[in-house]
Design an enzyme around this catalytic site. Structure first.
Site, PDB file in Angstrom:
ATOM      1  CB  SER A 253      -0.913  -0.001   1.221  1.00 57.43           C
ATOM      2  OG  SER A 253      -0.161   0.408   2.345  1.00 57.43           O
ATOM      3  CE  LYS A 254      -1.328   6.674  -3.659  1.00 55.48           C
ATOM      4  NZ  LYS A 254      -2.596   7.131  -3.991  1.00 55.48           N
ATOM      5  NE  ARG A 255      -2.483   3.589   4.683  1.00 57.52           N
ATOM      6  CZ  ARG A 255      -2.862   2.350   4.982  1.00 57.52           C
ATOM      7  NH1 ARG A 255      -2.406   1.758   6.054  1.00 57.52           N
ATOM      8  NH2 ARG A 255      -3.691   1.705   4.204  1.00 57.52           N
ATOM      9  CD  GLU A 256       2.813  -0.066   5.832  1.00 54.68           C
ATOM     10  OE1 GLU A 256       3.967  -0.031   6.272  1.00 54.68           O
ATOM     11  OE2 GLU A 256       1.813   0.252   6.505  1.00 54.68           O
ATOM     12  CB  ALA A 257       5.911   0.004  -0.547  1.00 55.00           C
TER      13      ALA A 257
END
Ligand code: GLU
Length: 488
Positions: A253-257
């Site tokens: 996801s955008k938040r992690e990667a």
């Protein structure tokens, strides 16, 4: 003769192309290439509220970055157009009317409030969420009459008895209980179709033989199979690709990667490395092949070598591949990359065009060392502009030993002065600087960081002797003297 293999990449233009989408497109492309088939690019923009200006262009750019070309679709046209769903509304309305005529679709007038309440009640009772079929009972004529004045959606009447089995080319047969299905919306109140209806109509019209898509759509399989059945259309083959996960096993996801495909280009990954990386996310050729070119991938790809388990999006692996492909570049090609990235990344106050000879001279020093192209400018900026650094940096790696730093710099100045201007070249420079080991009675690595900082403004970087040689005698001496002065 059987119909040619046709599949489609069907992104929604809701922003940047996701790396997961790029992997899907790559597998589709390889699949059609390996089978002499055709790839259709179709833009699924039926959710107008999520439309992001410029996404279609950036999707096309992302695909082309990897060398993925489509046979039909935006920018290239084709006999099954238009390839943008918002331009195909009449087609969806026609099929929706046909489903109504066949008794498989009905108007629903339930309000958002009622549906929210229904969901709440179902939750409270521990029931699966879903529409309860209240409007199924309304006689069609009455429903049409009401629809003139009341907002309504069109729902598909699911057969909720028995099971639906989806033969998946990757997972084998996947069986769903129909009792867990509900009457889903196919036409929204704004007249736009939902994904399910639009996909059905387009895949049929565009003569798609293989639906290769992300695993998240597997659960919609029964809806789609029943839609095909209701229209008496043969269903295509389905293959659901495994999800991409991070190191903790969570969906990427955008938040992690970093998930925007083109960000990888902009951070200096080569398309051949990215392609090689994505190719092995869920697919393998055998138990030992780890490197593959686009051409080979497109020749040997088969869906039966795709596994259903989640694929780890291992950026370290991508880095290793990128290094591999950087080292494999021919010197001239590498020099061009270096020139481009220096031009892009060096500060604007460094005059352009950059010194071409200097670029040519420094490129080989970088090829063995960088993992990503966006590291290039930082490593060689000192050749184009005076480095700026705090005095403490000179002694950072030698435990703050100012005395040693001063002795190192003084000895270096003397040694470099000892190289005659007409003899200036990497070898004499190296010999001169190596002689510091005797002068200081210390191994080079004990004090070399001081010289790195003086010359480059950083305690490590590209090879020192070559760098000093490239800078030139006067400039090197100036920097060594300036560093010595900083210590005072
Ligand atoms: N528009 C859908 C998406 O972007 C396409 C899914 C499919 O391939 O059918 O996820």
């Amino acid at each position: 003769m059987s119909a040619p293999v046709r599949t489609r990449f069907a992104p929604s233009p809701t922003g940047d192309l996701h790396v997961g989408g790029l992997r899907t497109a790559l597998f589709q492309w390889a699949f059609v290439k390996a089978n002499g088939g055709e790839l259709v690019l179709r833009i699924e923009d039926t959710d107008q509220s999520r439309y992001v200006e410029g996404s279609v262009e950036s999707i096309c750019e992302g695909l082309r970055w990897l060398g993925i070309e489509w046979d039909e679709g935006p920018e290239v046209g084709g006999p099954h157009g238009p390839y943008v769903q918002s331009e195909r509304l009449e087609k969806y309305h026609a099929v929706a009317a046909e489903l109504q005529a066949r008794g498989r679709a009905y108007r629903c007038f339930c309000t958002a409030e009622r549906l929210a309440q229904l969901r709440k009640d179902q939750q409270k009772d521990g029931l699966a969420p879903g529409y309860d079929g209240r409007c199924r009972q309304i006689p069609p004529e009455e429903a049409e009459e009401r629809a003139r004045t009341e907002p309504s959606v069109l729902r598909f009447r699911m057969d909720r008895t028995g099971v639906t089995t989806l033969p998946d080319l990757i997972r084998g047969d996947v069986t769903f209980q129909n009792s867990l299905q509900d009457d889903f919306v196919i036409l929204k109140s704004d007249g736009f179709p939902t994904y399910h209806l639009a996909m059905l109509v387009d895949d049929h019209d565009m003569e798609i033989t293989h639906v290769v898509r992300a695993e998240e759509w597997l659960a919609s399989g029964p809806k789609h199979l029943q839609l095909y059945e209701a229209m008496d259309w043969p269903a295509p083959h389905f293959a659901h690709l495994p999800v991409l996960v991070d190191s903790k096993g969570r969906k990427l996801s955008k938040r992690e990667a970093d998930v925007a495909a083109l960000d990888y280009r902009d951070r200096g990954y080569l398309p051949e490395a990215m392609l090689n990386f994505l190719a092995f996310l869920g697919w393998s050729l055998d138990d030992h092949t780890t490197h593959i070119t686009a051409g080979e991938f497109a020749r040997v790809f088969t869906l039966d070598r795709v596994v259903p388990n989640p694929a780890f999006f291992d950026v370290e692996r991508l880095d290793a591949l990128n290094g591999h492909y950087i080292r494999a570049l021919a010197p001239e090609a590498w020099r061009e990359h270096v020139a481009g990235w220096l031009d892009r990344d060096l500060p604007a106050n460094i005059p352009r065009p950059l010194d071409a000879d200097l670029v040519t001279a420094v490129a080989p020093l970088l090829q063995e060392r960088v993992t990503r192209l966006d590291e290039v400018a930082g490593l060689v900026r000192f050749l184009f502009a005076l480095p700026d650094y705090p005095a403490e940096l000179l002694t950072e790696r030698i435990g703050g030993d100012t005395g040693l730093a001063a002795r190192t710099l003084e000895a270096a100045i003397a040694a470099v002065e000892g190289v005659a201007p007409e003899a200036w070249a990497p070898e004499p420079v190296e010999a001169a600087l190596r002689s510091l080991q005797d002068a200081l009675d210390l191994k080079l690595r004990k004090f070399v960081s001081v010289l790195y900082v003086a010359i480059m403004g950083a305690p490590r970087g590209i090879p020192l002797f070559d760098s000093v040689a490239l800078l030139g005698r006067d400039e090197a001496l100036d920097r060594l003297r300036a560093a010595r002065a900083k210590l005072a």
